[in-house]
Design an enzyme around this catalytic site. Structure first.
Site, mmCIF file in Angstrom:
data_model
loop_
_atom_site.group_PDB
_atom_site.id
_atom_site.type_symbol
_atom_site.label_atom_id
_atom_site.label_comp_id
_atom_site.label_asym_id
_atom_site.label_seq_id
_atom_site.Cartn_x
_atom_site.Cartn_y
_atom_site.Cartn_z
ATOM 1 N N HIS A 93 81.670 149.254 -19.687
ATOM 2 C CA HIS A 93 82.028 149.915 -20.954
ATOM 3 C C HIS A 93 82.017 148.887 -22.213
ATOM 4 C CE1 HIS A 93 85.936 149.414 -19.497
ATOM 5 N NE2 HIS A 93 86.600 149.110 -20.844
ATOM 6 N N ASP A 111 86.727 146.791 -16.081
ATOM 7 C CA ASP A 111 88.096 146.155 -16.239
ATOM 8 C C ASP A 111 88.663 145.682 -14.928
ATOM 9 O OD1 ASP A 111 88.238 147.164 -18.855
ATOM 10 O OD2 ASP A 111 89.235 149.127 -18.397
ATOM 11 N N HIS A 153 81.627 145.279 -19.560
ATOM 12 C CA HIS A 153 82.612 144.501 -18.622
ATOM 13 C C HIS A 153 83.182 145.873 -17.898
ATOM 14 C CE1 HIS A 153 85.490 145.816 -21.974
ATOM 15 N NE2 HIS A 153 86.347 145.910 -20.946
#
Length: 305
Positions: free
Chosen positions: A281, A123, A121
């Protein structure tokens, strides 16, 4: 061995390897993403304009930077992160009461099971202005396990087949906190969360505001395309759902390609700084019943274009 930075063909013109301070050594960790820095304290970088400028330049080049042995205070952690811009609160995770914007991500035997970190994903793409980046410090690490993986989404876009790059260039997609963090909430709380943070719409290919690079910008928060149903993509109405869904799944799956990734093993006082605009990440949750405690300062970003 650590080496002095040399310009690469794909290095953005904004990065100036010739102005780097000799006190900082830089060791690239893969051919495309990630470098470990040595000879620098982030507490110093929070107060030194030249040192901070150097780190920011390196971040634009390598997309994620790693440092060991950063025994700094929470105040220093916040002060360094704030050099990039204001810090953001997280509506679900909350912040340290004494340091707004510093999120404590503590996992132990009493932690509720959840699966937000161990999904690839970017953030906060459910925000109109997703995070610019983050500074994450390890407070307590498992003896083994609990690594984090980062992905170079510039490289992921660059290596797509040409016909796919052409097809997605003008597509836009929705990103949702309601369908992710909100999914486990009772309906009333979930609807209230969605009212505070309506689904955001972003380009599928965003442009990095500082380097001009094209970035594949879909991830685990992305729910659907909003402008796929056109004569160019759909012959009959029944083409819409499988066609759009299959393409989105294919694009999201690109983050799982190992050639675009770097993996970091944590130790106490290790730090990662990443550019959230150009990366994804994944926090590997393989360490139970060990304890993993992390503290993250997320930085407010701008609207993708």
């Amino acid at each position: 061995m650590p080496k002095t930075i040399r310009p690469k063909e794909h290095t953005p013109a904004l990065v100036r390897p010739d102005v780097l301070r000799t006190s900082v050594t830089v060791e690239p960790l893969t051919c495309t993403i990630g470098a470990e820095l040595a000879g620098v304290s982030l507490a110093d970088a929070a107060r030194d304009d030249d040192l901070f400028a150097e780190i920011r330049s390196l971040l634009l080049r390598y997309k994620v930077l790693f440092l060991r042995d950063q025994d700094i205070t929470r105040a220093d952690h916040v002060a360094f992160a704030e050099r990039f811009g204001p810090l953001e609160e997280h509506p679900v995770a909350g912040s340290d009461p004494d340091h707004p914007g510093l999120v404590r991500i503590y996992k132990d035997l009493d932690s509720a099971p959840e699966h937000y970190e161990n999904a690839l994903h970017t953030d906060g793409t459910w925000r109109e202005n997703p995070s610019m980046g983050a500074v994450l410090r390890c407070v307590e690490s498992p003896p083994v396990g609990g690594d984090t993986i980062w992905v170079d989404m510039v490289e992921a876009h660059r290596r797509l087949p040409e016909h796919v790059r052409q097809q997605i260039q003008d597509l836009r997609a929705r990103h949702s906190i309601e369908a992710t963090f909100g999914a486990v909430m009772p309906a009333e709380r979930r609807h209230a969360l969605a009212a505070r943070f309506p689904d955001a719409e972003h380009p599928v290919v965003r442009t990095h505001p500082e380097t001009g690079e094209s970035i594949l910008f879909v991830n685990a928060f992305t729910t659907h395309f909003v402008n796929y149903h056109t004569p160019a993509n759909v012959r009959f109405g029944q083409d819409f759902a499988p066609g759009a869904g299959n393409l989105l799944n294919y694009l999201i799956s690109q983050a799982a390609v190992p050639e675009y990734q770097v993996r970091w093993r944590w130790r106490k006082n290790s730090v990662a700084i990443w550019d959230n605009r150009s990366t994804q990440h994944y926090a590997v949750q393989d360490y139970w019943p060990a304890v993993r405690k992390m503290e993250r300062a997320g930085i407010v970003g701008d609207r993708p274009f």
